[in-house]
Motif scaffolding. Structure first.
Motif, PDB file in Angstrom:
ATOM      1  N   SER A  62      23.177  11.217  64.412  1.00 48.61           N
ATOM      2  CA  SER A  62      24.323  10.414  64.870  1.00 48.61           C
ATOM      3  C   SER A  62      25.585  10.790  64.115  1.00 48.61           C
ATOM      4  O   SER A  62      26.662  10.937  64.705  1.00 48.61           O
ATOM      5  CB  SER A  62      24.046   8.924  64.668  1.00 48.61           C
ATOM      6  OG  SER A  62      22.933   8.520  65.405  1.00 48.61           O
ATOM      7  N   VAL A  63      25.462  10.938  62.802  1.00 49.08           N
ATOM      8  CA  VAL A  63      26.630  11.313  61.991  1.00 49.08           C
ATOM      9  C   VAL A  63      27.155  12.673  62.424  1.00 49.08           C
ATOM     10  O   VAL A  63      28.364  12.849  62.645  1.00 49.08           O
ATOM     11  CB  VAL A  63      26.274  11.315  60.490  1.00 49.08           C
ATOM     12  CG1 VAL A  63      27.385  11.946  59.665  1.00 49.08           C
ATOM     13  CG2 VAL A  63      25.982   9.911  60.007  1.00 49.08           C
ATOM     14  N   ASP A  84      38.208   4.119  68.577  1.00 46.80           N
ATOM     15  CA  ASP A  84      37.833   3.371  67.377  1.00 46.80           C
ATOM     16  C   ASP A  84      36.321   3.162  67.301  1.00 46.80           C
ATOM     17  O   ASP A  84      35.749   3.123  66.220  1.00 46.80           O
ATOM     18  CB  ASP A  84      38.543   2.018  67.342  1.00 46.80           C
ATOM     19  CG  ASP A  84      40.043   2.158  67.126  1.00 46.80           C
ATOM     20  OD1 ASP A  84      40.455   3.196  66.569  1.00 46.80           O
ATOM     21  OD2 ASP A  84      40.781   1.229  67.500  1.00 46.80           O
ATOM     22  N   GLY A  85      35.688   3.019  68.452  1.00 47.82           N
ATOM     23  CA  GLY A  85      34.241   2.828  68.480  1.00 47.82           C
ATOM     24  C   GLY A  85      33.486   4.013  67.909  1.00 47.82           C
ATOM     25  O   GLY A  85      32.469   3.856  67.227  1.00 47.82           O
ATOM     26  N   MET A  86      33.984   5.202  68.164  1.00 47.73           N
ATOM     27  CA  MET A  86      33.335   6.405  67.639  1.00 47.73           C
ATOM     28  C   MET A  86      33.450   6.451  66.115  1.00 47.73           C
ATOM     29  O   MET A  86      32.499   6.802  65.420  1.00 47.73           O
ATOM     30  CB  MET A  86      33.958   7.655  68.256  1.00 47.73           C
ATOM     31  CG  MET A  86      33.244   8.939  67.857  1.00 47.73           C
ATOM     32  SD  MET A  86      33.960  10.366  68.667  1.00 47.73           S
ATOM     33  CE  MET A  86      33.447  10.073  70.351  1.00 47.73           C
ATOM     34  N   ILE A  87      34.607   6.074  65.606  1.00 46.39           N
ATOM     35  CA  ILE A  87      34.791   6.026  64.158  1.00 46.39           C
ATOM     36  C   ILE A  87      33.855   4.973  63.553  1.00 46.39           C
ATOM     37  O   ILE A  87      33.235   5.198  62.513  1.00 46.39           O
ATOM     38  CB  ILE A  87      36.262   5.735  63.809  1.00 46.39           C
ATOM     39  CG1 ILE A  87      37.136   6.916  64.256  1.00 46.39           C
ATOM     40  CG2 ILE A  87      36.442   5.460  62.325  1.00 46.39           C
ATOM     41  CD1 ILE A  87      38.613   6.669  64.175  1.00 46.39           C
ATOM     42  N   ALA A  88      33.717   3.843  64.224  1.00 41.81           N
ATOM     43  CA  ALA A  88      32.839   2.784  63.730  1.00 41.81           C
ATOM     44  C   ALA A  88      31.384   3.233  63.723  1.00 41.81           C
ATOM     45  O   ALA A  88      30.657   2.973  62.756  1.00 41.81           O
ATOM     46  CB  ALA A  88      33.005   1.535  64.583  1.00 41.81           C
ATOM     47  N   ILE A  89      30.938   3.896  64.778  1.00 38.92           N
ATOM     48  CA  ILE A  89      29.549   4.367  64.841  1.00 38.92           C
ATOM     49  C   ILE A  89      29.280   5.367  63.719  1.00 38.92           C
ATOM     50  O   ILE A  89      28.247   5.294  63.042  1.00 38.92           O
ATOM     51  CB  ILE A  89      29.254   4.988  66.221  1.00 38.92           C
ATOM     52  CG1 ILE A  89      29.215   3.906  67.292  1.00 38.92           C
ATOM     53  CG2 ILE A  89      27.928   5.745  66.196  1.00 38.92           C
ATOM     54  CD1 ILE A  89      29.164   4.433  68.698  1.00 38.92           C
ATOM     55  N   VAL A  92      29.144   3.457  60.315  1.00 40.03           N
ATOM     56  CA  VAL A  92      27.921   2.660  60.173  1.00 40.03           C
ATOM     57  C   VAL A  92      26.720   3.567  59.931  1.00 40.03           C
ATOM     58  O   VAL A  92      25.851   3.261  59.099  1.00 40.03           O
ATOM     59  CB  VAL A  92      27.708   1.762  61.412  1.00 40.03           C
ATOM     60  CG1 VAL A  92      26.327   1.139  61.409  1.00 40.03           C
ATOM     61  CG2 VAL A  92      28.768   0.682  61.459  1.00 40.03           C
ATOM     62  N   ALA A  93      26.653   4.689  60.626  1.00 44.67           N
ATOM     63  CA  ALA A  93      25.527   5.609  60.440  1.00 44.67           C
ATOM     64  C   ALA A  93      25.526   6.191  59.025  1.00 44.67           C
ATOM     65  O   ALA A  93      24.472   6.302  58.395  1.00 44.67           O
ATOM     66  CB  ALA A  93      25.578   6.725  61.481  1.00 44.67           C
ATOM     67  N   ILE A  94      26.697   6.536  58.505  1.00 49.71           N
ATOM     68  CA  ILE A  94      26.778   7.048  57.131  1.00 49.71           C
ATOM     69  C   ILE A  94      26.370   5.962  56.135  1.00 49.71           C
ATOM     70  O   ILE A  94      25.633   6.223  55.184  1.00 49.71           O
ATOM     71  CB  ILE A  94      28.197   7.578  56.828  1.00 49.71           C
ATOM     72  CG1 ILE A  94      28.442   8.865  57.597  1.00 49.71           C
ATOM     73  CG2 ILE A  94      28.387   7.803  55.339  1.00 49.71           C
ATOM     74  CD1 ILE A  94      29.850   9.378  57.509  1.00 49.71           C
ATOM     75  N   GLY A  95      26.812   4.747  56.358  1.00 45.54           N
ATOM     76  CA  GLY A  95      26.435   3.642  55.473  1.00 45.54           C
ATOM     77  C   GLY A  95      24.938   3.360  55.508  1.00 45.54           C
ATOM     78  O   GLY A  95      24.318   3.100  54.473  1.00 45.54           O
TER      79      GLY A  95
END
Length: 107
Positions: A62-63, A84-89, A92-95
């Motif tokens: 995903s990242v 913005d949704g792509m940045i959020a995904i 979240v995947a990195i976190g």
């Protein structure tokens, strides 16, 4: 072979047998058992199971996919077009990856 959580818990309780035997009330016993449980959790490693491996692979993919898509959008369309949704995904995947791969802190 690595010890399981149950084995680590049994060893931690075994080490506190004298404390348990001399405990005066149930509150003290509960504290000793809670300490043994925390120690067992800290000593236990993350299981190397298929589900864990699959989760790491999916989050890592995903990242990489989000980074590739953002790069493509930036080069083809322009930097203002990244949703913005792509940045959020991606964030979240990195976190989630960091949370899965980081070692459990010892107390």
């Amino acid at each position: 072979m690595m010890a399981s959580l149950a084995d680590n818990f049994a060893k931690a309780l075994d080490a506190r047998a004298s404390e348990l035997a001399s405990a005066k009330d149930t509150g003290t016993v509960q504290e000793i058992v809670a300490d043994a449980q925390r120690e067992a959790v800290v000593q236990s490693i993350v299981p190397n199971t298929f589900v864990y491996q699959a989760t790491v692979v999916v989050l890592g993919s995903s990242v990489l996919a989000v980074v590739a898509a953002q790069l493509w959008i930036t080069l083809v369309i322009g930097p203002a077009a990244i949703p913005d949704g792509m940045i959020a995904i991606g964030s979240v995947a990195i976190g989630a990856l960091a949370g899965l791969l980081a070692p459990t802190p010892a107390r």
